[in-house]
Design a protein around this motif. Sequence first.
Motif, short mmCIF file in Angstrom:
data_model
loop_
_atom_site.label_atom_id
_atom_site.label_comp_id
_atom_site.label_asym_id
_atom_site.label_seq_id
_atom_site.Cartn_x
_atom_site.Cartn_y
_atom_site.Cartn_z
N GLU A 30 0.85 -1.19 0.00
CA GLU A 30 0.00 0.00 0.00
C GLU A 30 0.88 1.24 0.00
O GLU A 30 1.94 1.26 0.60
CB GLU A 30 -0.98 0.01 1.16
CG GLU A 30 -0.38 0.14 2.53
CD GLU A 30 -1.43 0.19 3.63
OE1 GLU A 30 -2.43 0.92 3.48
OE2 GLU A 30 -1.25 -0.52 4.63
N GLU A 32 2.35 4.65 0.90
CA GLU A 32 2.51 5.33 2.19
C GLU A 32 2.76 6.82 1.99
O GLU A 32 2.23 7.65 2.72
CB GLU A 32 3.67 4.70 2.95
CG GLU A 32 3.87 5.23 4.33
CD GLU A 32 4.91 4.44 5.09
OE1 GLU A 32 4.70 4.23 6.30
OE2 GLU A 32 5.91 4.00 4.49
N GLU A 33 3.57 7.15 0.96
CA GLU A 33 3.93 8.55 0.75
C GLU A 33 4.37 8.77 -0.68
O GLU A 33 4.93 7.88 -1.31
CB GLU A 33 5.07 8.93 1.70
CG GLU A 33 5.53 10.36 1.59
CD GLU A 33 6.70 10.64 2.51
OE1 GLU A 33 6.50 11.40 3.47
OE2 GLU A 33 7.80 10.11 2.26
N ALA A 43 1.18 12.35 2.29
CA ALA A 43 1.07 11.10 3.06
C ALA A 43 -0.27 10.45 2.78
O ALA A 43 -1.28 11.14 2.60
CB ALA A 43 1.22 11.40 4.55
N TYR A 44 -0.29 9.14 2.75
CA TYR A 44 -1.51 8.37 2.54
C TYR A 44 -1.80 7.60 3.82
O TYR A 44 -1.18 6.57 4.10
CB TYR A 44 -1.37 7.41 1.36
CG TYR A 44 -1.39 8.12 0.04
CD1 TYR A 44 -2.54 8.17 -0.72
CD2 TYR A 44 -0.25 8.77 -0.45
CE1 TYR A 44 -2.58 8.83 -1.94
CE2 TYR A 44 -0.28 9.43 -1.66
CZ TYR A 44 -1.44 9.46 -2.40
OH TYR A 44 -1.46 10.12 -3.60
N ASN A 45 -2.75 8.10 4.60
CA ASN A 45 -3.11 7.44 5.86
C ASN A 45 -4.12 6.33 5.65
O ASN A 45 -4.26 5.45 6.49
CB ASN A 45 -3.66 8.47 6.85
CG ASN A 45 -2.62 9.53 7.16
OD1 ASN A 45 -1.45 9.22 7.31
ND2 ASN A 45 -3.03 10.77 7.24
N ASN A 47 -5.89 3.85 2.34
CA ASN A 47 -5.90 3.48 0.93
C ASN A 47 -7.09 2.57 0.66
O ASN A 47 -7.26 1.57 1.34
CB ASN A 47 -4.61 2.71 0.58
CG ASN A 47 -3.39 3.56 0.74
OD1 ASN A 47 -3.23 4.55 0.04
ND2 ASN A 47 -2.53 3.20 1.68
N ALA A 116 9.73 -2.14 3.14
CA ALA A 116 9.50 -0.95 2.32
C ALA A 116 9.87 -1.20 0.87
O ALA A 116 10.75 -2.00 0.56
CB ALA A 116 10.30 0.22 2.86
N THR A 128 6.65 5.72 -2.05
CA THR A 128 7.06 4.83 -0.97
C THR A 128 5.88 3.96 -0.57
O THR A 128 4.79 4.47 -0.31
CB THR A 128 7.56 5.63 0.25
OG1 THR A 128 8.64 6.47 -0.17
CG2 THR A 128 8.05 4.71 1.35
N TYR A 129 6.10 2.65 -0.54
CA TYR A 129 5.07 1.68 -0.20
C TYR A 129 5.47 0.94 1.07
O TYR A 129 6.65 0.80 1.36
CB TYR A 129 4.92 0.64 -1.31
CG TYR A 129 4.47 1.17 -2.63
CD1 TYR A 129 3.12 1.14 -3.00
CD2 TYR A 129 5.38 1.71 -3.53
CE1 TYR A 129 2.70 1.62 -4.23
CE2 TYR A 129 4.96 2.21 -4.77
CZ TYR A 129 3.64 2.15 -5.10
OH TYR A 129 3.22 2.63 -6.31
N LYS A 130 4.47 0.44 1.77
CA LYS A 130 4.71 -0.45 2.91
C LYS A 130 3.88 -1.70 2.68
O LYS A 130 2.89 -1.68 1.94
CB LYS A 130 4.35 0.23 4.23
CG LYS A 130 2.88 0.59 4.35
CD LYS A 130 2.62 1.29 5.66
CE LYS A 130 1.13 1.66 5.76
NZ LYS A 130 0.84 2.39 6.98
N TYR A 132 1.09 -4.37 2.95
CA TYR A 132 -0.31 -4.27 3.38
C TYR A 132 -0.63 -5.46 4.27
O TYR A 132 -0.34 -6.60 3.94
CB TYR A 132 -1.25 -4.27 2.18
CG TYR A 132 -2.69 -4.31 2.59
CD1 TYR A 132 -3.32 -3.20 3.11
CD2 TYR A 132 -3.43 -5.50 2.49
CE1 TYR A 132 -4.64 -3.24 3.51
CE2 TYR A 132 -4.74 -5.55 2.89
CZ TYR A 132 -5.34 -4.41 3.39
OH TYR A 132 -6.65 -4.47 3.80
#
Length: 138
Positions: A30, A32-33, A43-45, A47, A116, A128-130, A132
Amino acid sequence: MKYITALLSCLFVMSCSQNKNIQDLNGYWEIEEVVMPDGTKKAYNFNNTIDFIELTSDSTGFRKKLKPNFNGTYETSNVVIEETFVVKKENDSLHLYYKTPYSSWKETILLLDEEALQVINKNQIIYTYKPYHPIKIE
């Protein structure tokens, strides 16, 4: 002698951190930024869609947009196109060359590990993804 040993140690640590395990791409990610070329950050709090990435060989794979459900399942629309990619190592960097029936583009992997994924595109936009982790509500 101390300085040479310290310098060699630093170079060794830096070179090890540059090694990216391409298998870490596999999974659900997902956003993240996003960082724009001028340094502006978004920033994506939350999704409502995530990316599923799967390597189908050592150098090819696909990415697909999914909508997670609260019961741990995923939905995709018939309109969503699977984005196929080829992984290439060029100039000590890993690149993803994407292709769909409508477009093709390249992303360069800046960071890749289990925690990441960070890529940059030709417009110098950094994503930037983290990983999910599904939320299950029963």
